[in-house]
Design a protein around this motif. Structure first.
Motif, PDB file in Angstrom:
ATOM      1  N   VAL A   3      78.309  51.179  57.801  1.00  0.00           N
ATOM      2  CA  VAL A   3      79.407  51.057  56.848  1.00  0.00           C
ATOM      3  C   VAL A   3      79.109  51.984  55.677  1.00  0.00           C
ATOM      4  O   VAL A   3      78.075  51.851  55.021  1.00  0.00           O
ATOM      5  CB  VAL A   3      79.563  49.603  56.337  1.00  0.00           C
ATOM      6  N   LYS A   4      79.990  52.925  55.429  1.00  0.00           N
ATOM      7  CA  LYS A   4      79.854  53.802  54.265  1.00  0.00           C
ATOM      8  C   LYS A   4      80.457  53.094  53.062  1.00  0.00           C
ATOM      9  O   LYS A   4      81.516  52.485  53.163  1.00  0.00           O
ATOM     10  CB  LYS A   4      80.560  55.132  54.506  1.00  0.00           C
ATOM     11  N   VAL A   5      79.756  53.180  51.935  1.00  0.00           N
ATOM     12  CA  VAL A   5      80.241  52.561  50.701  1.00  0.00           C
ATOM     13  C   VAL A   5      80.361  53.632  49.628  1.00  0.00           C
ATOM     14  O   VAL A   5      79.666  54.642  49.666  1.00  0.00           O
ATOM     15  CB  VAL A   5      79.327  51.401  50.244  1.00  0.00           C
ATOM     16  N   PHE A   6      81.235  53.380  48.663  1.00  0.00           N
ATOM     17  CA  PHE A   6      81.538  54.395  47.659  1.00  0.00           C
ATOM     18  C   PHE A   6      81.476  53.820  46.257  1.00  0.00           C
ATOM     19  O   PHE A   6      81.554  52.605  46.064  1.00  0.00           O
ATOM     20  CB  PHE A   6      82.929  54.987  47.941  1.00  0.00           C
ATOM     21  N   ALA A   7      81.359  54.732  45.282  1.00  0.00           N
ATOM     22  CA  ALA A   7      81.365  54.415  43.843  1.00  0.00           C
ATOM     23  C   ALA A   7      80.310  53.360  43.507  1.00  0.00           C
ATOM     24  O   ALA A   7      79.178  53.464  43.966  1.00  0.00           O
ATOM     25  CB  ALA A   7      82.770  54.017  43.399  1.00  0.00           C
ATOM     26  N   ASN A   8      80.681  52.348  42.719  1.00  0.00           N
ATOM     27  CA  ASN A   8      79.697  51.359  42.262  1.00  0.00           C
ATOM     28  C   ASN A   8      79.127  50.518  43.405  1.00  0.00           C
ATOM     29  O   ASN A   8      78.073  49.898  43.246  1.00  0.00           O
ATOM     30  CB  ASN A   8      80.303  50.451  41.189  1.00  0.00           C
ATOM     31  N   LEU A   9      79.772  50.501  44.556  1.00  0.00           N
ATOM     32  CA  LEU A   9      79.228  49.751  45.690  1.00  0.00           C
ATOM     33  C   LEU A   9      77.935  50.373  46.196  1.00  0.00           C
ATOM     34  O   LEU A   9      77.089  49.687  46.763  1.00  0.00           O
ATOM     35  CB  LEU A   9      80.254  49.659  46.821  1.00  0.00           C
ATOM     36  N   ARG A  10      77.748  51.661  45.956  1.00  0.00           N
ATOM     37  CA  ARG A  10      76.498  52.327  46.345  1.00  0.00           C
ATOM     38  C   ARG A  10      75.319  51.772  45.555  1.00  0.00           C
ATOM     39  O   ARG A  10      74.230  51.634  46.095  1.00  0.00           O
ATOM     40  CB  ARG A  10      76.614  53.829  46.149  1.00  0.00           C
ATOM     41  N   VAL A  11      75.555  51.448  44.298  1.00  0.00           N
ATOM     42  CA  VAL A  11      74.497  50.863  43.473  1.00  0.00           C
ATOM     43  C   VAL A  11      74.136  49.476  44.006  1.00  0.00           C
ATOM     44  O   VAL A  11      72.971  49.132  44.172  1.00  0.00           O
ATOM     45  CB  VAL A  11      74.928  50.793  41.991  1.00  0.00           C
ATOM     46  N   ILE A  12      75.154  48.680  44.299  1.00  0.00           N
ATOM     47  CA  ILE A  12      74.938  47.316  44.799  1.00  0.00           C
ATOM     48  C   ILE A  12      74.226  47.337  46.150  1.00  0.00           C
ATOM     49  O   ILE A  12      73.319  46.548  46.391  1.00  0.00           O
ATOM     50  CB  ILE A  12      76.281  46.564  44.910  1.00  0.00           C
ATOM     51  N   CYS A  13      74.632  48.255  47.024  1.00  0.00           N
ATOM     52  CA  CYS A  13      74.102  48.294  48.390  1.00  0.00           C
ATOM     53  C   CYS A  13      72.888  49.214  48.543  1.00  0.00           C
ATOM     54  O   CYS A  13      72.331  49.305  49.645  1.00  0.00           O
ATOM     55  CB  CYS A  13      75.200  48.727  49.355  1.00  0.00           C
ATOM     56  N   GLU A  77      80.808  48.280  67.738  1.00  0.00           N
ATOM     57  CA  GLU A  77      79.576  48.864  67.191  1.00  0.00           C
ATOM     58  C   GLU A  77      79.748  50.355  66.891  1.00  0.00           C
ATOM     59  O   GLU A  77      79.166  50.873  65.946  1.00  0.00           O
ATOM     60  CB  GLU A  77      78.426  48.649  68.175  1.00  0.00           C
ATOM     61  N   THR A  78      80.559  51.046  67.664  1.00  0.00           N
ATOM     62  CA  THR A  78      80.725  52.493  67.506  1.00  0.00           C
ATOM     63  C   THR A  78      81.764  52.870  66.455  1.00  0.00           C
ATOM     64  O   THR A  78      81.909  54.052  66.137  1.00  0.00           O
ATOM     65  CB  THR A  78      81.121  53.127  68.851  1.00  0.00           C
ATOM     66  N   ASP A  79      82.494  51.889  65.910  1.00  0.00           N
ATOM     67  CA  ASP A  79      83.501  52.179  64.887  1.00  0.00           C
ATOM     68  C   ASP A  79      82.845  52.636  63.593  1.00  0.00           C
ATOM     69  O   ASP A  79      81.712  52.249  63.278  1.00  0.00           O
ATOM     70  CB  ASP A  79      84.354  50.943  64.595  1.00  0.00           C
ATOM     71  N   GLN A  80      83.571  53.451  62.843  1.00  0.00           N
ATOM     72  CA  GLN A  80      83.107  53.893  61.540  1.00  0.00           C
ATOM     73  C   GLN A  80      83.910  53.167  60.473  1.00  0.00           C
ATOM     74  O   GLN A  80      85.145  53.220  60.470  1.00  0.00           O
ATOM     75  CB  GLN A  80      83.274  55.403  61.404  1.00  0.00           C
ATOM     76  N   LEU A  81      83.205  52.488  59.577  1.00  0.00           N
ATOM     77  CA  LEU A  81      83.843  51.740  58.505  1.00  0.00           C
ATOM     78  C   LEU A  81      83.537  52.409  57.166  1.00  0.00           C
ATOM     79  O   LEU A  81      82.437  52.933  56.966  1.00  0.00           O
ATOM     80  CB  LEU A  81      83.346  50.295  58.470  1.00  0.00           C
ATOM     81  N   ALA A  82      84.523  52.370  56.276  1.00  0.00           N
ATOM     82  CA  ALA A  82      84.357  52.906  54.923  1.00  0.00           C
ATOM     83  C   ALA A  82      84.967  51.910  53.954  1.00  0.00           C
ATOM     84  O   ALA A  82      86.118  51.504  54.114  1.00  0.00           O
ATOM     85  CB  ALA A  82      85.031  54.265  54.808  1.00  0.00           C
ATOM     86  N   LEU A  83      84.181  51.524  52.950  1.00  0.00           N
ATOM     87  CA  LEU A  83      84.598  50.517  51.976  1.00  0.00           C
ATOM     88  C   LEU A  83      84.683  51.149  50.589  1.00  0.00           C
ATOM     89  O   LEU A  83      83.692  51.684  50.085  1.00  0.00           O
ATOM     90  CB  LEU A  83      83.597  49.354  51.968  1.00  0.00           C
ATOM     91  N   PHE A  84      85.890  51.099  50.004  1.00  0.00           N
ATOM     92  CA  PHE A  84      86.142  51.701  48.709  1.00  0.00           C
ATOM     93  C   PHE A  84      86.491  50.618  47.694  1.00  0.00           C
ATOM     94  O   PHE A  84      87.424  49.836  47.909  1.00  0.00           O
ATOM     95  CB  PHE A  84      87.337  52.666  48.781  1.00  0.00           C
ATOM     96  N   PRO A  85      85.798  50.575  46.546  1.00  0.00           N
ATOM     97  CA  PRO A  85      86.165  49.633  45.483  1.00  0.00           C
ATOM     98  C   PRO A  85      87.326  50.212  44.678  1.00  0.00           C
ATOM     99  O   PRO A  85      87.701  51.374  44.862  1.00  0.00           O
ATOM    100  CB  PRO A  85      84.905  49.581  44.630  1.00  0.00           C
ATOM    101  N   PRO A  86      87.888  49.397  43.773  1.00  0.00           N
ATOM    102  CA  PRO A  86      88.904  49.959  42.873  1.00  0.00           C
ATOM    103  C   PRO A  86      88.270  51.076  42.038  1.00  0.00           C
ATOM    104  O   PRO A  86      87.151  50.916  41.554  1.00  0.00           O
ATOM    105  CB  PRO A  86      89.311  48.789  41.984  1.00  0.00           C
TER     106      PRO A  86
END
Length: 90
Positions: A3-13, A77-86
Motif C-alpha cells: 500500500v503506497k501512502v502519501f503526505a502526512n500518512l508517510r510520517v505515521i506509517c 495480493e497483486t493489486d496496487q493500493l494508494a491511500l491519500f489523506p486530505p
C-alpha cells in the motif's frame, strides 16, 4: 500487499509504502490491518462511523474505490493500493 501512502500518512506509517497482510480480501480488511500496525492512522482516515473521511481517497489499481464497492471492494495480493489523506494547498 503493498500500500503506497502519501503526505502526512508517510510520517505515521514510517515510509512511502507499507507491506500489509490483511485478514480478509476487502479494502476494509487492509485498512483494519494498517490501523493495527499504525494506530494513529485511524483518526487520520476514518470518521466516527468508520467511513473514510471526506477527501480521503483510496485507489485500487488506479481506480477510486468510490467507483467500486467502497470499503467493501475486493482486493487481491497483486493489486496496487494508494491511500491519500486530505491535502490542502494552492
Amino acid at each position: 500487499m503493498l500500500v503506497k501512502v502519501f503526505a502526512n500518512l508517510r510520517v505515521i506509517c514510517g515510509g512511502v509504502s507499507v507491506n500489509v497482510e490483511p485478514d480478509g480480501d476487502r479494502v476494509m480488511d487492509v485498512l483494519d490491518k494498517m490501523i493495527e500496525m499504525f494506530p494513529d492512522l485511524k483518526d487520520e482516515i476514518y470518521t466516527e462511523e468508520k467511513k473514510l473521511k471526506p477527501f480521503v481517497h483510496l485507489y485500487v489499481n488506479g481506480r477510486n474505490i468510490i467507483h467500486a464497492e467502497d470499503l467493501e471492494t475486493r482486493v487481491k495480493e497483486t493489486d496496487q493500493l494508494a491511500l491519500f489523506p486530505p491535502v490542502a494547498g494552492g
